[in-house]
Design a protein around this motif. Structure first.
Motif, mmCIF file in Angstrom:
data_model
loop_
_atom_site.group_PDB
_atom_site.id
_atom_site.type_symbol
_atom_site.label_atom_id
_atom_site.label_comp_id
_atom_site.label_asym_id
_atom_site.label_seq_id
_atom_site.Cartn_x
_atom_site.Cartn_y
_atom_site.Cartn_z
ATOM 1 N N GLY A 20 26.300 50.528 30.666
ATOM 2 C CA GLY A 20 26.854 51.777 30.165
ATOM 3 C C GLY A 20 27.968 52.375 30.996
ATOM 4 N N VAL A 21 28.504 51.611 31.927
ATOM 5 C CA VAL A 21 29.574 52.113 32.804
ATOM 6 C C VAL A 21 30.824 51.282 32.566
ATOM 7 N N ALA A 22 31.906 51.937 32.173
ATOM 8 C CA ALA A 22 33.154 51.233 31.900
ATOM 9 C C ALA A 22 33.742 50.692 33.202
ATOM 10 N N PRO A 23 34.009 49.401 33.294
ATOM 11 C CA PRO A 23 34.555 48.834 34.530
ATOM 12 C C PRO A 23 35.967 49.343 34.805
ATOM 13 N N ALA A 24 36.228 49.707 36.050
ATOM 14 C CA ALA A 24 37.556 50.198 36.423
ATOM 15 C C ALA A 24 38.632 49.150 36.180
ATOM 16 N N GLU A 25 38.280 47.884 36.312
ATOM 17 C CA GLU A 25 39.268 46.812 36.143
ATOM 18 C C GLU A 25 39.796 46.718 34.708
ATOM 19 N N LEU A 26 38.996 47.204 33.733
ATOM 20 C CA LEU A 26 39.407 47.130 32.337
ATOM 21 C C LEU A 26 40.126 48.385 31.865
ATOM 22 N N ALA A 27 40.098 49.452 32.647
ATOM 23 C CA ALA A 27 40.718 50.708 32.230
ATOM 24 C C ALA A 27 42.201 50.563 31.893
ATOM 25 N N SER A 73 41.095 28.817 21.087
ATOM 26 C CA SER A 73 40.443 28.053 22.147
ATOM 27 C C SER A 73 40.481 26.551 21.876
ATOM 28 N N ALA A 74 41.196 26.157 20.817
ATOM 29 C CA ALA A 74 41.316 24.745 20.473
ATOM 30 C C ALA A 74 42.731 24.265 20.749
ATOM 31 N N GLY A 75 42.996 23.030 20.373
ATOM 32 C CA GLY A 75 44.334 22.469 20.536
ATOM 33 C C GLY A 75 44.373 21.391 21.597
ATOM 34 N N PRO A 76 45.493 20.671 21.656
ATOM 35 C CA PRO A 76 45.597 19.539 22.587
ATOM 36 C C PRO A 76 45.760 19.967 24.035
ATOM 37 N N GLY A 77 45.425 19.059 24.944
ATOM 38 C CA GLY A 77 45.715 19.256 26.361
ATOM 39 C C GLY A 77 44.844 20.276 27.048
ATOM 40 N N LYS A 78 45.291 20.674 28.239
ATOM 41 C CA LYS A 78 44.578 21.652 29.055
ATOM 42 C C LYS A 78 45.364 22.953 29.094
ATOM 43 N N ARG A 79 44.711 24.012 29.560
ATOM 44 C CA ARG A 79 45.344 25.319 29.650
ATOM 45 C C ARG A 79 45.572 25.685 31.113
ATOM 46 N N GLY A 80 46.642 26.432 31.324
ATOM 47 C CA GLY A 80 46.940 26.890 32.664
ATOM 48 C C GLY A 80 45.999 27.992 33.115
ATOM 49 N N VAL A 81 45.500 27.875 34.331
ATOM 50 C CA VAL A 81 44.742 28.948 34.981
ATOM 51 C C VAL A 81 45.723 29.550 35.990
ATOM 52 N N ARG A 82 46.475 30.522 35.505
ATOM 53 C CA ARG A 82 47.667 30.973 36.203
ATOM 54 C C ARG A 82 47.583 32.445 36.575
ATOM 55 N N ALA A 83 47.809 32.727 37.864
ATOM 56 C CA ALA A 83 47.969 34.103 38.327
ATOM 57 C C ALA A 83 49.437 34.487 38.356
ATOM 58 N N SER A 84 50.287 33.533 38.663
ATOM 59 C CA SER A 84 51.705 33.801 38.868
ATOM 60 C C SER A 84 52.374 34.318 37.605
ATOM 61 N N GLY A 85 53.181 35.350 37.763
ATOM 62 C CA GLY A 85 53.954 35.888 36.656
ATOM 63 C C GLY A 85 53.219 36.873 35.779
ATOM 64 N N ARG A 86 51.992 37.233 36.119
ATOM 65 C CA ARG A 86 51.220 38.142 35.274
ATOM 66 C C ARG A 86 51.657 39.596 35.449
ATOM 67 N N ASP A 87 51.382 40.369 34.409
ATOM 68 C CA ASP A 87 51.529 41.818 34.499
ATOM 69 C C ASP A 87 50.600 42.316 35.613
ATOM 70 N N PRO A 88 51.059 43.252 36.439
ATOM 71 C CA PRO A 88 50.208 43.736 37.540
ATOM 72 C C PRO A 88 48.848 44.254 37.092
ATOM 73 N N ARG A 89 48.738 44.732 35.841
ATOM 74 C CA ARG A 89 47.445 45.222 35.358
ATOM 75 C C ARG A 89 46.408 44.112 35.237
#
Length: 372
Positions: A356-363, A41-57
């Motif tokens: 106590g309920v596992a989120p479907a998004e993390l499955a 979480s450290a280092g120079p500059g800013k980080r991309g908040v990117r949806a494009s190119g992600r794995d569909p999961r």
């Protein structure tokens, strides 16, 4: 009733989970081996908040995070953190076109508006690209955020809500009894009891801590990040990626640009520090100049490889409850792109532990994907 939940790791995930837990009225105690916002979480500059190119999961998670990012600063009571710039993935080779078109269609179908542009239309977005660029995939909702400021803001907001945040505390071993983790032993011999849930979120350190319970298909890399000296003219208008080159570009304050994308440094495990590699720097810069010829002669002011990042075998994060321990949750294997989805995942992890309920998004990110 306040529940005391222990969190290992003071990067964006640990800090955000502490914030989400306290926001739901639960107790949170975070321990960090170095300081808040160290590690990946450290280092120079800013980080991309990117949806494009992600794995569909990951798309359901970035879709949720996109709803959080624009107003996150209001929840954390700080100055704005997210800047929407749009993402442009450049294409030079005909053989990359079909995949890009399929990805653009899938992303749009899954709620991430994306379009393809061809020929001279690419230069409406990035006027200074080389002649070989023949198409681009445009994702206008993407952007950047200051990772250090965001991580510290999460930690400060968690503290303000009652969380305990301790730095320079290095977790060494989980203490377990039956199906529960009952504590954490630290390198200095100190013992931290666990009376609620335990979150192991120390990125590159997760595998070592949970190794006696699960064998993670994860390893650590020291990715290279380069920051230029100030330029007379910054040719980059968007967050820029590339279909086949190991290249990511973004503009930074002070007329600088960041050059990254996946080239690696060399990690010294004895000294716990990373070193850049001259050939990797040269290759990264050469890719940038090949795509943006006006960058010829660019000088590098900062070359950084000092932050380990956990990489999973399929380049998708691993998030699960630890087998055999009902109160332990872990997340790792961010593979260089876990930053943007942190707000959604932190909220889901906190909800999972408290409800106590596992989120479907993390499955789809669970360890079960690696088993027969």
């Amino acid at each position: 009733m306040m529940t005391d939940n222990l969190i290992i790791g003071g990067g964006v995930y640990g800090a955000a989970v502490a914030f989400e837990l306290t926001g739901r009225g639960a107790g949170a105690h975070l321990i960090e081996a170095s300081h808040i916002g160290a590690g990946a979480s450290a280092g120079p500059g800013k980080r991309g908040v990117r949806a494009s190119g992600r794995d569909p999961r990951e798309i359901p998670l970035i879709r949720q995070s996109r709803k959080i990012w624009p107003s996150l600063h209001e929840r954390l009571r700080v100055a704005p953190l997210f800047e929407q710039s749009g993402h442009v993935m450049l294409i030079e080779r005909a053989e990359d076109m079909a995949e890009a078109e399929a990805r653009a269609a899938l992303q749009s179908t899954m709620g991430i508006p994306t379009e393809m542009v061809y020929g001279d239309a690419v230069r409406d977005y990035e006027p200074e690209v080389c002649d070989q660029v023949c198409a681009a995939m445009i994702c206008p909702g993407d952007g950047v955020a200051d990772h250090t400021a965001t991580t510290k803001a999460y930690a400060a907001a968690a503290r303000a809500a009652g969380a305990v945040v301790e730095e320079d505390v290095s977790a060494a071993r989980l203490v377990c009894q039956g199906s529960l983790a009952t504590g954490v032993e630290c390198a200095d011999g100190h013992h931290y009891p666990v009376t609620g849930n335990l979150f192991v979120l120390a990125n590159a350190g997760v595998s070592a801590l949970v190794g006696g319970h699960v064998d993670l298909p994860v390893w650590n890399n020291a990715f290279q990040v380069l920051l230029s000296t100030p330029l007379d003219d910054v040719p980059i208008r968007h967050l820029v990626g590339h279909a086949h080159r190991t290249l990511s570009l973004k503009s930074e304050p002070g007329n600088r640009i960041m050059i990254s994308g996946g080239y690696q440094g060399r990690w010294d495990y004895e000294r716990q520090t990373g070193q850049t590699v001259a050939s990797e720097i040269a290759a990264n810069v050469a890719d940038a100049v090949a795509v943006f010829p006006s960058l010829e002669g660019i000088e590098i002011e900062v070359a950084d490889a000092g932050h380990l990042e956990a990489v999973s075998i399929d380049r998708v994060p691993v998030i699960d409850r630890l087998p055999g321990l009902d109160n332990v949750y872990f997340a790792t294997g961010w593979s260089g792109h876990g930053w943007a989805i942190a707000p959604a995942i932190a909220a889901l992890l906190a909800a999972w532990a408290l409800d106590g309920v596992a989120p479907a998004e993390l499955a789809p990110l669970a360890m079960s994907r690696f088993t027969a």
